[in-house]
Design a protein around this motif. Sequence first.
Motif, PDB file in Angstrom:
ATOM      1  N   ASN A 102     -13.268 -10.119   1.412  1.00 49.21           N
ATOM      2  CA  ASN A 102     -11.990 -10.733   1.385  1.00 49.21           C
ATOM      3  C   ASN A 102     -12.138 -12.226   1.233  1.00 49.21           C
ATOM      4  OD1 ASN A 102      -9.857  -8.717   1.609  1.00 49.21           O
ATOM      5  ND2 ASN A 102     -10.650  -8.590   4.065  1.00 49.21           N
ATOM      6  N   TYR A 106      -7.868 -19.027  -2.795  1.00 44.68           N
ATOM      7  CA  TYR A 106      -7.258 -18.265  -4.063  1.00 44.68           C
ATOM      8  C   TYR A 106      -6.629 -19.379  -4.763  1.00 44.68           C
ATOM      9  CZ  TYR A 106      -2.477 -18.016  -2.516  1.00 44.68           C
ATOM     10  OH  TYR A 106      -1.226 -18.422  -1.902  1.00 44.68           O
ATOM     11  N   ASP A 110      -5.193 -16.046  -9.612  1.00 44.07           N
ATOM     12  CA  ASP A 110      -6.215 -14.924  -8.984  1.00 44.07           C
ATOM     13  C   ASP A 110      -5.100 -14.104  -8.433  1.00 44.07           C
ATOM     14  OD1 ASP A 110      -8.411 -16.319  -9.284  1.00 44.07           O
ATOM     15  OD2 ASP A 110      -8.251 -17.252  -7.174  1.00 44.07           O
ATOM     16  N   GLU A 111      -5.555 -12.726  -8.604  1.00 49.63           N
ATOM     17  CA  GLU A 111      -4.640 -11.813  -7.864  1.00 49.63           C
ATOM     18  C   GLU A 111      -5.675 -10.954  -6.824  1.00 49.63           C
ATOM     19  OE1 GLU A 111      -2.517  -7.324  -8.481  1.00 49.63           O
ATOM     20  OE2 GLU A 111      -2.717  -8.621 -10.420  1.00 49.63           O
ATOM     21  N   VAL A 112      -5.603 -11.101  -5.759  1.00 48.27           N
ATOM     22  CA  VAL A 112      -6.572 -10.865  -4.639  1.00 48.27           C
ATOM     23  C   VAL A 112      -6.139  -9.687  -3.913  1.00 48.27           C
ATOM     24  CG1 VAL A 112      -7.516 -11.605  -2.559  1.00 48.27           C
ATOM     25  CG2 VAL A 112      -6.937 -13.268  -3.995  1.00 48.27           C
ATOM     26  N   ALA A 113      -6.942  -8.403  -4.180  1.00 44.03           N
ATOM     27  CA  ALA A 113      -6.799  -7.214  -3.528  1.00 44.03           C
ATOM     28  C   ALA A 113      -7.589  -7.275  -2.091  1.00 44.03           C
ATOM     29  CB  ALA A 113      -7.390  -5.968  -4.432  1.00 44.03           C
ATOM     30  N   LEU A 114      -6.760  -7.051  -1.126  1.00 41.11           N
ATOM     31  CA  LEU A 114      -7.463  -7.224   0.144  1.00 41.11           C
ATOM     32  C   LEU A 114      -7.984  -6.131   0.749  1.00 41.11           C
ATOM     33  CD1 LEU A 114      -4.180  -9.130   1.593  1.00 41.11           C
ATOM     34  CD2 LEU A 114      -6.326 -10.111   1.213  1.00 41.11           C
ATOM     35  N   GLU A 138      -0.800  -5.958   0.729  1.00 43.39           N
ATOM     36  CA  GLU A 138      -1.877  -5.327   0.407  1.00 43.39           C
ATOM     37  C   GLU A 138      -2.545  -6.250  -0.885  1.00 43.39           C
ATOM     38  OE1 GLU A 138      -0.869  -1.436  -1.068  1.00 43.39           O
ATOM     39  OE2 GLU A 138      -0.086  -0.956   1.001  1.00 43.39           O
ATOM     40  N   THR A 139      -1.907  -7.202  -1.456  1.00 44.59           N
ATOM     41  CA  THR A 139      -2.472  -8.049  -2.484  1.00 44.59           C
ATOM     42  C   THR A 139      -1.864  -9.221  -2.374  1.00 44.59           C
ATOM     43  OG1 THR A 139      -1.077  -7.396  -4.295  1.00 44.59           O
ATOM     44  CG2 THR A 139      -3.256  -6.373  -3.929  1.00 44.59           C
ATOM     45  N   ILE A 140      -2.380 -10.316  -2.519  1.00 44.06           N
ATOM     46  CA  ILE A 140      -1.948 -11.700  -3.102  1.00 44.06           C
ATOM     47  C   ILE A 140      -1.715 -11.528  -4.430  1.00 44.06           C
ATOM     48  CG2 ILE A 140      -2.225 -14.212  -2.831  1.00 44.06           C
ATOM     49  CD1 ILE A 140      -3.650 -13.658  -0.398  1.00 44.06           C
ATOM     50  N   PRO A 141      -0.712 -11.406  -5.319  1.00 46.35           N
ATOM     51  CA  PRO A 141      -0.428 -11.304  -6.479  1.00 46.35           C
ATOM     52  C   PRO A 141      -0.553 -12.484  -7.311  1.00 46.35           C
ATOM     53  CG  PRO A 141       1.860 -11.368  -5.316  1.00 46.35           C
ATOM     54  CD  PRO A 141       0.859 -11.647  -4.188  1.00 46.35           C
ATOM     55  N   SER A 144       0.875 -16.431  -7.103  1.00 47.74           N
ATOM     56  CA  SER A 144       1.423 -16.812  -5.780  1.00 47.74           C
ATOM     57  C   SER A 144       0.533 -18.370  -5.629  1.00 47.74           C
ATOM     58  CB  SER A 144       0.597 -15.932  -4.817  1.00 47.74           C
ATOM     59  OG  SER A 144       1.296 -14.811  -4.661  1.00 47.74           O
TER      60      SER A 144
END
Length: 179
Positions: A102, A106, A110-114, A138-141, A144
């Motif tokens: 994690n 970001y 970025d697209e962050v999958a948690l 579930e993700t930071i798209p 963002s």
Amino acid sequence: NKFTESTEVKGDITLYAQWTVNQYTITFDSDGGSSVAPITLDYGAAVTASADPTKEGYTFTGWSPALPETMPANDLTITAQWTIDTYIITYNLDGGTNDDSNPATYTVNDEVALVPASKTGYTFVGWFDQESGGSKVETIPFGSTGDITLYARFKVNQYTITYMVDGKTYGDVETYDFG
């Protein structure tokens, strides 16, 4: 008097040149940021900077080439320069531990999958955007912006105890929460 080719000259005269100053235009390429209106001024006139452009997730760092102080003798296009903003992700773990994959930061690109957190004796329910209530994240798209705090939520595990004597169940089967 104004002379033309057909004007007959009969003696010494003094002629005075008449000049009109040329105008030139500076055009702004905001490179994906908000638009900036072009500036059209007389050659040599002082150039006043307009408002800087904005671009979500970026900080404006200037123009390339630099905006001149006075209008040059030519049209000019200048391009906005940007640095990408980095945002902080804070994890409130509620006594658990965070997976090293994690990220702590970001950007808008970025697209962050948690990844789930863990806590002995508990099952991870999810990351939420508020300490209580709120929405599951579930993700930071992609796209963002802004620092974010995520809250881990866990559900206590339950365990069943069955007492056995000589291979036979003795008494009631009991269920307990961890701890």
